[in-house]
Motif scaffolding. Structure first.
Motif, PDB file in Angstrom:
ATOM      1  N   ALA A 198      49.819  26.519  28.305  1.00 28.12           N
ATOM      2  CA  ALA A 198      48.845  26.895  27.279  1.00 28.12           C
ATOM      3  C   ALA A 198      47.943  25.709  26.985  1.00 28.12           C
ATOM      4  O   ALA A 198      48.425  24.601  26.720  1.00 28.12           O
ATOM      5  CB  ALA A 198      49.560  27.332  26.007  1.00 28.12           C
ATOM      6  N   VAL A 199      46.639  25.953  27.027  1.00 29.15           N
ATOM      7  CA  VAL A 199      45.635  24.911  26.788  1.00 29.15           C
ATOM      8  C   VAL A 199      45.024  25.182  25.425  1.00 29.15           C
ATOM      9  O   VAL A 199      44.265  26.139  25.243  1.00 29.15           O
ATOM     10  CB  VAL A 199      44.557  24.926  27.890  1.00 29.15           C
ATOM     11  N   GLY A 200      45.361  24.342  24.438  1.00 29.48           N
ATOM     12  CA  GLY A 200      44.996  24.628  23.059  1.00 29.48           C
ATOM     13  C   GLY A 200      43.868  23.777  22.523  1.00 29.48           C
ATOM     14  O   GLY A 200      43.996  22.562  22.431  1.00 29.48           O
ATOM     15  N   ASN A 201      42.771  24.437  22.174  1.00 27.20           N
ATOM     16  CA  ASN A 201      41.757  23.808  21.317  1.00 27.20           C
ATOM     17  C   ASN A 201      42.226  23.953  19.874  1.00 27.20           C
ATOM     18  O   ASN A 201      42.219  23.000  19.100  1.00 27.20           O
ATOM     19  CB  ASN A 201      40.401  24.478  21.524  1.00 27.20           C
ATOM     20  N   GLY A 202      42.666  25.164  19.533  1.00 31.02           N
ATOM     21  CA  GLY A 202      43.339  25.419  18.267  1.00 31.02           C
ATOM     22  C   GLY A 202      44.833  25.472  18.478  1.00 31.02           C
ATOM     23  O   GLY A 202      45.335  25.357  19.605  1.00 31.02           O
ATOM     24  N   SER A 203      45.564  25.693  17.398  1.00 28.36           N
ATOM     25  CA  SER A 203      47.020  25.567  17.472  1.00 28.36           C
ATOM     26  C   SER A 203      47.753  26.846  17.819  1.00 28.36           C
ATOM     27  O   SER A 203      48.860  26.785  18.368  1.00 28.36           O
ATOM     28  CB  SER A 203      47.555  25.039  16.135  1.00 28.36           C
ATOM     29  N   SER A 204      47.185  28.028  17.515  1.00 25.62           N
ATOM     30  CA  SER A 204      47.983  29.247  17.618  1.00 25.62           C
ATOM     31  C   SER A 204      47.267  30.345  18.385  1.00 25.62           C
ATOM     32  O   SER A 204      46.045  30.361  18.533  1.00 25.62           O
ATOM     33  CB  SER A 204      48.361  29.755  16.223  1.00 25.62           C
ATOM     34  N   TYR A 205      48.089  31.286  18.858  1.00 28.81           N
ATOM     35  CA  TYR A 205      47.589  32.524  19.443  1.00 28.81           C
ATOM     36  C   TYR A 205      48.556  33.633  19.071  1.00 28.81           C
ATOM     37  O   TYR A 205      49.592  33.394  18.435  1.00 28.81           O
ATOM     38  CB  TYR A 205      47.366  32.416  20.940  1.00 28.81           C
ATOM     39  N   GLY A 206      48.193  34.878  19.432  1.00 19.68           N
ATOM     40  CA  GLY A 206      49.113  35.990  19.225  1.00 19.68           C
ATOM     41  C   GLY A 206      49.459  36.281  17.786  1.00 19.68           C
ATOM     42  O   GLY A 206      50.525  36.827  17.499  1.00 19.68           O
ATOM     43  N   GLY A 207      48.586  35.924  16.850  1.00 18.60           N
ATOM     44  CA  GLY A 207      48.842  36.241  15.453  1.00 18.60           C
ATOM     45  C   GLY A 207      49.763  35.259  14.763  1.00 18.60           C
ATOM     46  O   GLY A 207      50.633  35.647  13.986  1.00 18.60           O
ATOM     47  N   GLY A 208      49.586  33.952  15.052  1.00 16.95           N
ATOM     48  CA  GLY A 208      50.341  32.939  14.338  1.00 16.95           C
ATOM     49  C   GLY A 208      51.399  32.228  15.136  1.00 16.95           C
ATOM     50  O   GLY A 208      52.194  31.461  14.557  1.00 16.95           O
ATOM     51  N   MET A 209      51.467  32.443  16.453  1.00 16.82           N
ATOM     52  CA  MET A 209      52.409  31.699  17.287  1.00 16.82           C
ATOM     53  C   MET A 209      51.817  30.322  17.578  1.00 16.82           C
ATOM     54  O   MET A 209      50.836  30.204  18.316  1.00 16.82           O
ATOM     55  CB  MET A 209      52.700  32.468  18.583  1.00 16.82           C
ATOM     56  N   ARG A 210      52.416  29.277  17.028  1.00 19.02           N
ATOM     57  CA  ARG A 210      51.841  27.935  17.064  1.00 19.02           C
ATOM     58  C   ARG A 210      52.253  27.232  18.361  1.00 19.02           C
ATOM     59  O   ARG A 210      53.002  26.266  18.370  1.00 19.02           O
ATOM     60  CB  ARG A 210      52.266  27.168  15.824  1.00 19.02           C
ATOM     61  N   ILE A 211      51.706  27.728  19.453  1.00 21.40           N
ATOM     62  CA  ILE A 211      52.078  27.244  20.775  1.00 21.40           C
ATOM     63  C   ILE A 211      51.657  25.792  20.986  1.00 21.40           C
ATOM     64  O   ILE A 211      52.309  25.036  21.692  1.00 21.40           O
ATOM     65  CB  ILE A 211      51.476  28.169  21.865  1.00 21.40           C
ATOM     66  N   CYS A 212      50.556  25.366  20.370  1.00 18.22           N
ATOM     67  CA  CYS A 212      50.078  23.976  20.437  1.00 18.22           C
ATOM     68  C   CYS A 212      49.969  23.466  19.000  1.00 18.22           C
ATOM     69  O   CYS A 212      48.868  23.314  18.460  1.00 18.22           O
ATOM     70  CB  CYS A 212      48.722  23.901  21.144  1.00 18.22           C
ATOM     71  N   PRO A 213      51.096  23.211  18.344  1.00 14.76           N
ATOM     72  CA  PRO A 213      51.105  23.065  16.885  1.00 14.76           C
ATOM     73  C   PRO A 213      50.285  21.914  16.346  1.00 14.76           C
ATOM     74  O   PRO A 213      49.852  21.959  15.188  1.00 14.76           O
ATOM     75  CB  PRO A 213      52.599  22.877  16.561  1.00 14.76           C
ATOM     76  N   ASP A 214      50.070  20.861  17.131  1.00 12.26           N
ATOM     77  CA  ASP A 214      49.338  19.701  16.632  1.00 12.26           C
ATOM     78  C   ASP A 214      47.896  19.638  17.127  1.00 12.26           C
ATOM     79  O   ASP A 214      47.223  18.606  16.960  1.00 12.26           O
ATOM     80  CB  ASP A 214      50.073  18.411  17.021  1.00 12.26           C
ATOM     81  N   ALA A 215      47.408  20.726  17.717  1.00  9.78           N
ATOM     82  CA  ALA A 215      46.028  20.733  18.212  1.00  9.78           C
ATOM     83  C   ALA A 215      45.048  20.528  17.067  1.00  9.78           C
ATOM     84  O   ALA A 215      45.227  21.064  15.969  1.00  9.78           O
ATOM     85  CB  ALA A 215      45.731  22.042  18.931  1.00  9.78           C
ATOM     86  N   ASP A 216      44.020  19.731  17.335  1.00  8.14           N
ATOM     87  CA  ASP A 216      43.028  19.347  16.328  1.00  8.14           C
ATOM     88  C   ASP A 216      41.661  19.841  16.805  1.00  8.14           C
ATOM     89  O   ASP A 216      41.230  19.518  17.916  1.00  8.14           O
ATOM     90  CB  ASP A 216      43.032  17.817  16.184  1.00  8.14           C
ATOM     91  N   LEU A 217      40.983  20.612  15.960  1.00  6.72           N
ATOM     92  CA  LEU A 217      39.685  21.188  16.335  1.00  6.72           C
ATOM     93  C   LEU A 217      38.556  20.163  16.377  1.00  6.72           C
ATOM     94  O   LEU A 217      37.432  20.518  16.736  1.00  6.72           O
ATOM     95  CB  LEU A 217      39.304  22.294  15.345  1.00  6.72           C
ATOM     96  N   THR A 218      38.832  18.921  16.046  1.00  4.82           N
ATOM     97  CA  THR A 218      37.749  17.938  15.965  1.00  4.82           C
ATOM     98  C   THR A 218      38.020  16.655  16.750  1.00  4.82           C
ATOM     99  O   THR A 218      37.286  15.679  16.591  1.00  4.82           O
ATOM    100  CB  THR A 218      37.476  17.559  14.494  1.00  4.82           C
ATOM    101  N   ASP A 219      39.049  16.633  17.607  1.00  4.24           N
ATOM    102  CA  ASP A 219      39.378  15.376  18.287  1.00  4.24           C
ATOM    103  C   ASP A 219      38.813  15.275  19.699  1.00  4.24           C
ATOM    104  O   ASP A 219      39.013  14.267  20.378  1.00  4.24           O
ATOM    105  CB  ASP A 219      40.894  15.148  18.317  1.00  4.24           C
ATOM    106  N   GLY A 220      38.109  16.314  20.176  1.00  3.19           N
ATOM    107  CA  GLY A 220      37.529  16.271  21.512  1.00  3.19           C
ATOM    108  C   GLY A 220      38.539  16.434  22.632  1.00  3.19           C
ATOM    109  O   GLY A 220      38.198  16.201  23.802  1.00  3.19           O
TER     110      GLY A 220
END
Length: 296
Positions: A198-220
């Motif tokens: 899973a390649v995460g820009n954001g942290s979750s998919y599927g309605g709240g499954m936090r597959i990439c829990p520490d993903a940051d929308l502003t870190d590039g």
């Protein structure tokens, strides 16, 4: 910002929930002095063309009302422009709205928050993922999770969230690790046996499954979660922890960060923001400040 705001509405979301949700959003925007124009489409292609025309015409903001599919279409209309995006999320998953801190399945509250944010200028730039000409805000899924999506899209019964539950049970019965080839930025190609990547820009998919829990929308950077060669028993123990994000503590799970990710595997479809991208191989890059968003 111009005084006209565009509501981009999917009237069919949730048996008409999208159309109903547009009314309190429009009222909230008008109450703080904006004029409101509503854009509907006959199908996805027509809706996207109309949304792009509104953006090209100088609308002050594009507010998508509906589910994940509508949010994905809206991103394709505003990404790379200076037109801000808001979400009135009334679909099944709503992960992008969660990532932005917007209310979920509360259209009146979302409408009031967006109206207030536009009035006060609470607009910020966040990163997006890009694969070819497609943009995504949350997660690019591949492997077990995308096979569940494949199966769910083929099913006619049951409907709603139960579709994915039944599809997941069916895919568990056929579970097998897949040989992946992964390249991060300019590094070497790594070959791994994995259940999913899973390649995460954001942290979750599927309605709240936090597959990439520490993903940051502003870190590039993307957070890339690799679930290794799990058997069914291990996956059944690990996967429920995804809702808390604690699955990353399991030894079969690794997380790495990169601005560019290339993934290849046979017989796997990539999905981003819940929408199919096409078969692997796929190359994704994180675009810093790819979209302006309205939020708290």
């Amino acid at each position: 910002m111009t005084g006209e705001i565009t509501l981009f509405v999917n009237p069919t979301t949730g048996r008409g929930r999208g159309a109903r949700a547009a009314q309190p959003a429009a009222s909230a925007l008008r109450a703080v002095g904006f004029s409101v124009r509503t854009v509907l489409g006959e199908d996805a292609a027509d809706a996207l063309a109309r949304a792009r025309a509104a953006v090209d015409g100088g609308t002050g903001a594009l507010i998508a009302v509906g589910g994940d599919g509508m949010a994905s279409l809206a991103l394709r209309a505003v990404a790379g422009t200076r037109t801000p995006l808001g979400l009135v999320a009334v679909g099944t998953g709503n992960d992008f709205a969660r990532a932005l801190g917007l209310p979920v399945r509360e259209p009146a509250a979302a409408g009031r928050m967006i109206a207030d944010a536009l009035k006060c200028g609470r607009i910020r730039d966040i990163d997006l993922g890009r694969v070819g000409d497609r943009w995504f805000g949350t997660v690019l899924a591949s492997g077990f999770d995308s096979r569940v999506n494949d199966r769910a899209h083929r099913m006619r019964w049951p409907t709603g969230r139960l579709t994915y539950d039944v599809a997941m049970i069916s895919e568990l019965a056929a579970l097998r690790p897949v040989p992946y080839r992964i390249r991060l930025d300019d590094g070497e190609v790594r070959e791994v046996e994995a259940t999913l990547v899973a390649v995460g820009n954001g942290s979750s998919y599927g309605g709240g499954m936090r597959i990439c829990p520490d993903a940051d929308l502003t870190d590039g950077l993307f957070d890339v979660t690799v679930v290794g060669d799990c058997g069914r028993a291990t996956l059944l123990r690990v996967f429920p922890r995804v809702y808390r994000g604690t699955h990353v503590e399991h030894p079969k799970v690794t997380v790495v960060r990169a601005a560019r990710v290339e993934i290849a595997a046979e017989g796997i479809t990539g999905y981003a923001d819940g929408e199919p991208l096409g078969p692997l191989p796929l190359s994704a890059r994180c675009v810093r400040g790819g979209v302006r968003v309205v939020g708290p």
